[in-house]
Write a protein that holds these residues in place. Structure first.
Motif, PDB file in Angstrom:
ATOM      1  N   GLN A   1       0.835  -1.197   0.000  1.00 27.35           N
ATOM      2  CA  GLN A   1       0.000   0.000   0.000  1.00 27.35           C
ATOM      3  C   GLN A   1       0.873   1.253   0.000  1.00 27.35           C
ATOM      4  O   GLN A   1       1.362   1.710   1.034  1.00 27.35           O
TER       5      GLN A   1
ATOM      6  N   HIS B   1       0.974   5.201  -1.233  1.00 26.36           N
ATOM      7  CA  HIS B   1      -0.060   6.219  -1.432  1.00 26.36           C
ATOM      8  C   HIS B   1       0.460   7.463  -2.143  1.00 26.36           C
ATOM      9  O   HIS B   1       1.622   7.856  -1.975  1.00 26.36           O
TER      10      HIS B   1
ATOM     11  N   GLY C   1      -4.070   9.884  -0.966  1.00 19.71           N
ATOM     12  CA  GLY C   1      -4.117   8.705  -0.100  1.00 19.71           C
ATOM     13  C   GLY C   1      -3.476   8.952   1.252  1.00 19.71           C
ATOM     14  O   GLY C   1      -3.977   8.483   2.283  1.00 19.71           O
TER      15      GLY C   1
ATOM     16  N   MET D   1      -5.184   8.588   4.883  1.00 23.38           N
ATOM     17  CA  MET D   1      -4.585   7.756   5.933  1.00 23.38           C
ATOM     18  C   MET D   1      -4.372   8.564   7.212  1.00 23.38           C
ATOM     19  O   MET D   1      -4.618   8.068   8.318  1.00 23.38           O
TER      20      MET D   1
ATOM     21  N   TYR E   1     -10.326   3.986   4.170  1.00 26.76           N
ATOM     22  CA  TYR E   1      -8.967   3.732   4.653  1.00 26.76           C
ATOM     23  C   TYR E   1      -9.005   3.264   6.116  1.00 26.76           C
ATOM     24  O   TYR E   1      -9.796   3.766   6.919  1.00 26.76           O
TER      25      TYR E   1
ATOM     26  N   GLY F   1      -4.041   0.151   4.755  1.00 29.74           N
ATOM     27  CA  GLY F   1      -4.476   1.302   3.960  1.00 29.74           C
ATOM     28  C   GLY F   1      -5.907   1.074   3.522  1.00 29.74           C
ATOM     29  O   GLY F   1      -6.797   0.920   4.360  1.00 29.74           O
ATOM     30  N   THR F   2      -6.139   1.013   2.225  1.00 29.95           N
ATOM     31  CA  THR F   2      -7.485   0.676   1.755  1.00 29.95           C
ATOM     32  C   THR F   2      -7.797  -0.789   2.051  1.00 29.95           C
ATOM     33  O   THR F   2      -8.962  -1.179   2.114  1.00 29.95           O
TER      34      THR F   2
ATOM     35  N   THR G   1       2.631   2.502   3.794  1.00 36.88           N
ATOM     36  CA  THR G   1       2.132   2.483   5.170  1.00 36.88           C
ATOM     37  C   THR G   1       2.034   1.048   5.662  1.00 36.88           C
ATOM     38  O   THR G   1       1.583   0.156   4.954  1.00 36.88           O
TER      39      THR G   1
ATOM     40  N   THR H   1       0.608   2.767  13.238  1.00 33.58           N
ATOM     41  CA  THR H   1       0.669   2.771  11.777  1.00 33.58           C
ATOM     42  C   THR H   1       1.632   3.881  11.378  1.00 33.58           C
ATOM     43  O   THR H   1       1.520   5.013  11.861  1.00 33.58           O
TER      44      THR H   1
END
Length: 372
Positions: free
Chosen positions: A128, A130, A134, A138, A227, A296-297, A321, A358
């Motif tokens: 993931q 970004h 994004g 996050m 997210y 993430g997603t 991430t 995270t």
């Protein structure tokens, strides 16, 4: 919220994800990089030379053997087990309380795709990474997760049940327009994980009241605008003994030291090395079964983050991430999972502590996203 791996030592390391564990391809350990020296005195002996008796002087013979990082870690573990761990007064073993019904989520709250099945999803191979949009999303999800976790920590006190904590967390997440990611993930019945004393992770909130002297890890993940933000912390309940306080403090330090080595281009295996080095100074075990992960997603994805010494390949990439979430024990690292298929406790009944953030990999370091 992490997931489990099965680890084999010797020629390499393997991981696999099924309904309860993750298995990946075998990762061969690299050539040895450290040297172990072992010496012992030679005993003297008598001999004759040209009719005269002579006695040799004691000698010290030194043998050297090159060992891999994994072999060195196993040696340190064996020494720690032989020496014993810090003595502490054991608390009564955990007993499962009554689990209340699953809490409802309003229809207008966007929900993650895994809710269509009670089967634990396979880990995604997608790393993931970004773009600017994004990263902004996050940051928002992780900041909410951090605020929820801080609030949950204020509820930790003797006589409060973990079910009450779950209900308060659920309501706060819903009010923010987010979904509590653990709820329904692989059939998990609650909105937060609450792991008390010897519970390593994935404890299911129930009717058990917290006791004076307990430690409890609260693991919060929220799904906001598509997210996931994932974080956890171990809290002290009332008057906690010195050995348990030290375990909690060192576990947080291990997480921080693991984060400190992160940056674009850094080897993923540095995380486990740094965490293990610090934990071993205090004689603590680093749990190998549960690992960090991309987030993430997708809730759980590559890369797998091992918290113990390892020879895992892979490097960090700017914009990526993932979570770092070591579990340390005041005893052995072996564990058992209860019949609920989630609650995992230490086999020897010793306490465990965990912390999780995270993080976002940057060119020069790592940004902790799960901070208020």
């Amino acid at each position: 919220m992490g997931f489990s791996v099965s680890v084999s030592h010797g020629h390499g390391l393997s991981s696999q994800l099924s309904s309860s564990s993750l298995h990946a391809q075998q990762l061969s350990s690299s050539s040895s990089k450290s040297t172990l020296f072992v010496g012992f005195p030679f005993t003297s002996y008598a001999s004759t030379l040209q009719g005269k008796q002579c006695r040799s002087q004691p000698h010290l013979v030194v043998y050297s053997k090159r060992v891999s990082g994994l072999e060195e870690a196993l040696r340190i573990r064996r020494e720690r087990e032989l020496q014993g761990t810090t003595k502490f007064r054991r608390r009564p073993p955990l007993r499962r309380g009554k689990v209340s019904p699953r809490l409802p989520v309003p229809d207008h709250i966007p929900k993650p795709p895994y809710l269509s099945s009670n089967i634990l999803p396979e880990i995604s191979s997608e790393h993931q990474i970004h773009d600017a949009e994004g990263i902004a999303q996050m940051r928002a999800a992780c900041e909410l997760a951090a605020r929820v976790l801080d609030y949950a920590g204020t509820l930790v006190m003797p006589s409060v049940t973990t079910d009450q904590i779950d209900k308060a967390v659920h309501e706060m997440i819903i009010e923010a327009g987010a979904y509590p990611s653990p709820l329904g993930y692989g059939g998990f019945p609650k909105s937060v994980c609450t792991s008390v004393n010897e519970c390593m992770c994935h404890g299911i909130p129930d009717s058990r009241q917290l006791q004076d002297g307990d430690i409890i890890n609260i693991d919060v993940t929220v799904y906001l605008n598509g997210y996931h933000g994932d974080t956890s912390k171990t809290f002290l309940c009332g008057d906690v003994s010195g050995p348990l306080q030290r375990l909690v403090t060192v576990t947080e330090e291990c997480m921080e030291k693991g984060i400190a080595v992160c940056k674009d281009g850094a080897s993923l295996k540095k995380i486990g090395k740094r965490i293990s080095e610090h934990a071993e100074k205090y004689g603590y075990g680093v749990v190998e079964r549960f690992v960090g992960h991309g987030v993430g997603t997708v809730y759980h994805s590559e890369p797998i983050i091992l918290h113990h010494r390892n020879e895992s390949p892979g490097v960090m990439v700017e914009g990526q991430t993932f979570t770092i979430e070591p579990i340390l024990t005041l005893g052995g690292i072996e564990c058992n999972t209860w019949p609920d298929n989630w609650t995992t406790v230490t086999s020897d009944g010793g306490p465990a502590a965990q912390f999780e953030h995270t993080i976002l990999i940057t060119r020069t370091g790592a940004e902790i996203l799960t901070k208020c």
